[in-house]
Scaffold this motif. Structure first.
Motif, PDB file in Angstrom:
ATOM      1  N   ILE A 289      -7.279  -0.909  -6.485  1.00 17.71           N
ATOM      2  CA  ILE A 289      -7.157  -2.217  -5.826  1.00 17.71           C
ATOM      3  C   ILE A 289      -6.706  -3.234  -6.861  1.00 17.71           C
ATOM      4  O   ILE A 289      -7.245  -3.290  -7.967  1.00 17.71           O
ATOM      5  CB  ILE A 289      -8.499  -2.645  -5.210  1.00 17.71           C
ATOM      6  CG1 ILE A 289      -8.945  -1.650  -4.140  1.00 17.71           C
ATOM      7  CG2 ILE A 289      -8.401  -4.061  -4.626  1.00 17.71           C
ATOM      8  CD1 ILE A 289     -10.379  -1.826  -3.687  1.00 17.71           C
TER       9      ILE A 289
ATOM     10  N   THR B 259      -6.092   0.874   6.015  1.00 18.02           N
ATOM     11  CA  THR B 259      -5.070  -0.168   6.146  1.00 18.02           C
ATOM     12  C   THR B 259      -5.373  -1.083   7.325  1.00 18.02           C
ATOM     13  O   THR B 259      -5.230  -2.309   7.234  1.00 18.02           O
ATOM     14  CB  THR B 259      -3.683   0.476   6.316  1.00 18.02           C
ATOM     15  OG1 THR B 259      -3.422   1.293   5.177  1.00 18.02           O
ATOM     16  CG2 THR B 259      -2.597  -0.571   6.454  1.00 18.02           C
TER      17      THR B 259
ATOM     18  N   THR C 201       0.848  -1.187   0.000  1.00 18.13           N
ATOM     19  CA  THR C 201       0.000   0.000   0.000  1.00 18.13           C
ATOM     20  C   THR C 201       0.882   1.234   0.000  1.00 18.13           C
ATOM     21  O   THR C 201       2.105   1.143  -0.035  1.00 18.13           O
ATOM     22  CB  THR C 201      -0.962   0.015   1.196  1.00 18.13           C
ATOM     23  OG1 THR C 201      -1.962   1.022   0.998  1.00 18.13           O
ATOM     24  CG2 THR C 201      -0.229   0.296   2.500  1.00 18.13           C
TER      25      THR C 201
ATOM     26  N   ASP D 243       5.129  -1.610  -6.977  1.00 12.99           N
ATOM     27  CA  ASP D 243       4.171  -2.435  -6.239  1.00 12.99           C
ATOM     28  C   ASP D 243       3.293  -3.237  -7.203  1.00 12.99           C
ATOM     29  O   ASP D 243       3.064  -4.435  -7.013  1.00 12.99           O
ATOM     30  CB  ASP D 243       3.296  -1.564  -5.341  1.00 12.99           C
ATOM     31  CG  ASP D 243       4.004  -1.129  -4.072  1.00 12.99           C
ATOM     32  OD1 ASP D 243       4.940  -1.829  -3.637  1.00 12.99           O
ATOM     33  OD2 ASP D 243       3.632  -0.086  -3.517  1.00 12.99           O
TER      34      ASP D 243
ATOM     35  N   ARG E 159       5.326  -1.304   2.239  1.00 14.42           N
ATOM     36  CA  ARG E 159       5.064   0.053   1.767  1.00 14.42           C
ATOM     37  C   ARG E 159       6.346   0.541   1.084  1.00 14.42           C
ATOM     38  O   ARG E 159       7.276   1.023   1.733  1.00 14.42           O
ATOM     39  CB  ARG E 159       4.689   0.953   2.952  1.00 14.42           C
ATOM     40  CG  ARG E 159       4.053   2.309   2.576  1.00 14.42           C
ATOM     41  CD  ARG E 159       5.104   3.362   2.404  1.00 14.42           C
ATOM     42  NE  ARG E 159       4.557   4.700   2.332  1.00 14.42           N
ATOM     43  CZ  ARG E 159       4.421   5.390   1.204  1.00 14.42           C
ATOM     44  NH1 ARG E 159       4.760   4.847   0.048  1.00 14.42           N
ATOM     45  NH2 ARG E 159       3.953   6.621   1.254  1.00 14.42           N
TER      46      ARG E 159
ATOM     47  N   TYR F 134      -2.295  -5.163  -3.820  1.00 20.44           N
ATOM     48  CA  TYR F 134      -1.852  -3.794  -3.570  1.00 20.44           C
ATOM     49  C   TYR F 134      -3.057  -2.871  -3.649  1.00 20.44           C
ATOM     50  O   TYR F 134      -3.921  -3.030  -4.523  1.00 20.44           O
ATOM     51  CB  TYR F 134      -0.802  -3.398  -4.607  1.00 20.44           C
ATOM     52  CG  TYR F 134      -0.538  -1.913  -4.717  1.00 20.44           C
ATOM     53  CD1 TYR F 134       0.168  -1.233  -3.723  1.00 20.44           C
ATOM     54  CD2 TYR F 134      -0.992  -1.185  -5.809  1.00 20.44           C
ATOM     55  CE1 TYR F 134       0.401   0.127  -3.825  1.00 20.44           C
ATOM     56  CE2 TYR F 134      -0.757   0.170  -5.924  1.00 20.44           C
ATOM     57  CZ  TYR F 134      -0.063   0.818  -4.931  1.00 20.44           C
ATOM     58  OH  TYR F 134       0.174   2.167  -5.022  1.00 20.44           O
ATOM     59  N   PHE F 135      -3.122  -1.896  -2.763  1.00 19.00           N
ATOM     60  CA  PHE F 135      -4.209  -0.916  -2.767  1.00 19.00           C
ATOM     61  C   PHE F 135      -3.656   0.444  -2.349  1.00 19.00           C
ATOM     62  O   PHE F 135      -2.738   0.534  -1.525  1.00 19.00           O
ATOM     63  CB  PHE F 135      -5.342  -1.351  -1.823  1.00 19.00           C
ATOM     64  CG  PHE F 135      -4.922  -1.455  -0.371  1.00 19.00           C
ATOM     65  CD1 PHE F 135      -5.154  -0.411   0.522  1.00 19.00           C
ATOM     66  CD2 PHE F 135      -4.282  -2.589   0.101  1.00 19.00           C
ATOM     67  CE1 PHE F 135      -4.758  -0.503   1.850  1.00 19.00           C
ATOM     68  CE2 PHE F 135      -3.881  -2.695   1.427  1.00 19.00           C
ATOM     69  CZ  PHE F 135      -4.122  -1.644   2.308  1.00 19.00           C
ATOM     70  N   GLU F 136      -4.203   1.496  -2.936  1.00 21.15           N
ATOM     71  CA  GLU F 136      -3.766   2.841  -2.555  1.00 21.15           C
ATOM     72  C   GLU F 136      -4.745   3.878  -3.099  1.00 21.15           C
ATOM     73  O   GLU F 136      -5.241   3.748  -4.217  1.00 21.15           O
ATOM     74  CB  GLU F 136      -2.368   3.144  -3.074  1.00 21.15           C
ATOM     75  CG  GLU F 136      -1.841   4.503  -2.603  1.00 21.15           C
ATOM     76  CD  GLU F 136      -0.370   4.738  -2.883  1.00 21.15           C
ATOM     77  OE1 GLU F 136       0.088   5.874  -2.675  1.00 21.15           O
ATOM     78  OE2 GLU F 136       0.321   3.785  -3.316  1.00 21.15           O
TER      79      GLU F 136
ATOM     80  N   ASP G 182      -6.251   6.976   5.560  1.00 25.93           N
ATOM     81  CA  ASP G 182      -5.461   5.913   4.942  1.00 25.93           C
ATOM     82  C   ASP G 182      -5.072   4.842   5.959  1.00 25.93           C
ATOM     83  O   ASP G 182      -5.088   3.649   5.661  1.00 25.93           O
ATOM     84  CB  ASP G 182      -4.201   6.493   4.305  1.00 25.93           C
ATOM     85  CG  ASP G 182      -4.500   7.290   3.049  1.00 25.93           C
ATOM     86  OD1 ASP G 182      -5.601   7.138   2.492  1.00 25.93           O
ATOM     87  OD2 ASP G 182      -3.630   8.078   2.629  1.00 25.93           O
TER      88      ASP G 182
END
Length: 264
Positions: free
Chosen positions: A246, A178, A162, A197, A190, A209-211, A174
């Motif tokens: 995502i 998480t 992330t 990523d 991270r 992976y997510f952000e 955020d």
């Protein structure tokens, strides 16, 4: 040779040349040029020089194409193909001497809007590791000559990546997200580079992976890598200032979507 393969090969060639320029400039010493969204979000002279090189090479090879880069003004082009470029993804890492940075180059069909374009080809080059990740639509994803495949089985829990925005006002949200997603994870990474990523998800080095808050150039090439490696990529909350990306194998992707969807 298909158009997608030609675009992939061009992106690969330019990404390697650009990455070597970035690596040389880092060895010579980083000079800070400006800040972006906040004092923590920096841009270096190397970012601008590397993007100029990429833009010049693309203009020479395909003068009618559009261009969307992080450090320069976009152009629409005439062919319907747009290049989406992050010259140094992971600039803060780069400035601090961390090896986790990459050159990301993608070719998409259509506008520079990620909700309407069709990804055609992409390359992510890690200069510090000498690793080149590539993908072409319908042709799979590769690390060098090795075919990539996402992880589909995570019996010990998912290893997730992330990232967090540079604006302190976004940190609480955020971190709360998480915390929620960690219920399905074995551990969290991270790296500071969305392009790497996503490449690592494609390579099975991460399960997902997510952000929030990524820009188109952050994920254009990496998202195609994941899809061509058999994974899934979704963007949700696209009407908000900070959409969520995502990615992962099908089960991990769907589980993250389910967890985050219950928060929104």
């Amino acid at each position: 040779m298909s158009t997608e393969i030609e675009l992939r090969d061009l992106a690969s060639e330019i990404a390697k040349e650009a990455g070597e320029l970035a690596r040389r400039r880092r060895a010579e010493g980083v000079h800070l040029a400006a800040t972006k969204s906040s004092i923590a979000d920096i841009v270096t002279e190397a970012d601008r020089e590397v993007e100029a090189l990429i833009r010049d090479r693309l203009r020479e090879a395909r003068p009618g194409d559009g261009f969307l880069g992080e450090e320069s003004e976009p152009t629409s082009g005439e062919t319907g193909i747009t290049w989406v470029v992050d010259p140094i993804d992971g600039t803060v890492n780069y400035a601090y001497g961390s090896p986790m940075y990459a050159v990301s180059i993608a070719a998409v069909q259509g506008s520079a809007d990620p909700d309407s374009w069709e990804p055609l080809a992409g390359a992510v080059y890690s200069p510090a590791a000498g690793e080149l990740f590539t993908a072409a639509r319908g042709q799979g994803a590769r690390l060098g000559e090795q075919r990539l495949s996402v992880n589909e089985s995570t019996p010990a829990g998912a290893l997730l990546g992330t990232g967090f925005g540079y604006d302190p006002a976004t940190h609480d949200g955020d971190l709360a997200t998480t915390r929620s997603v960690m219920t399905m994870a074995r551990d969290l990474r991270r790296s500071g580079s969305a392009a790497l990523d996503l490449s690592y998800v494609a390579a099975g080095r991460l399960d997902g992976y997510f952000e929030r808050g990524l820009k188109p150039w952050d994920f254009a090439a990496g998202a195609l890598l994941v899809v061509e490696a058999g994974g899934r990529v979704s963007r949700i909350d696209v009407a908000t200032p900070r959409p969520m990306l995502i990615s992962g194998g099908t089960a991990v992707h769907d589980r993250i979507c389910d967890i985050i969807g219950k928060e929104t």
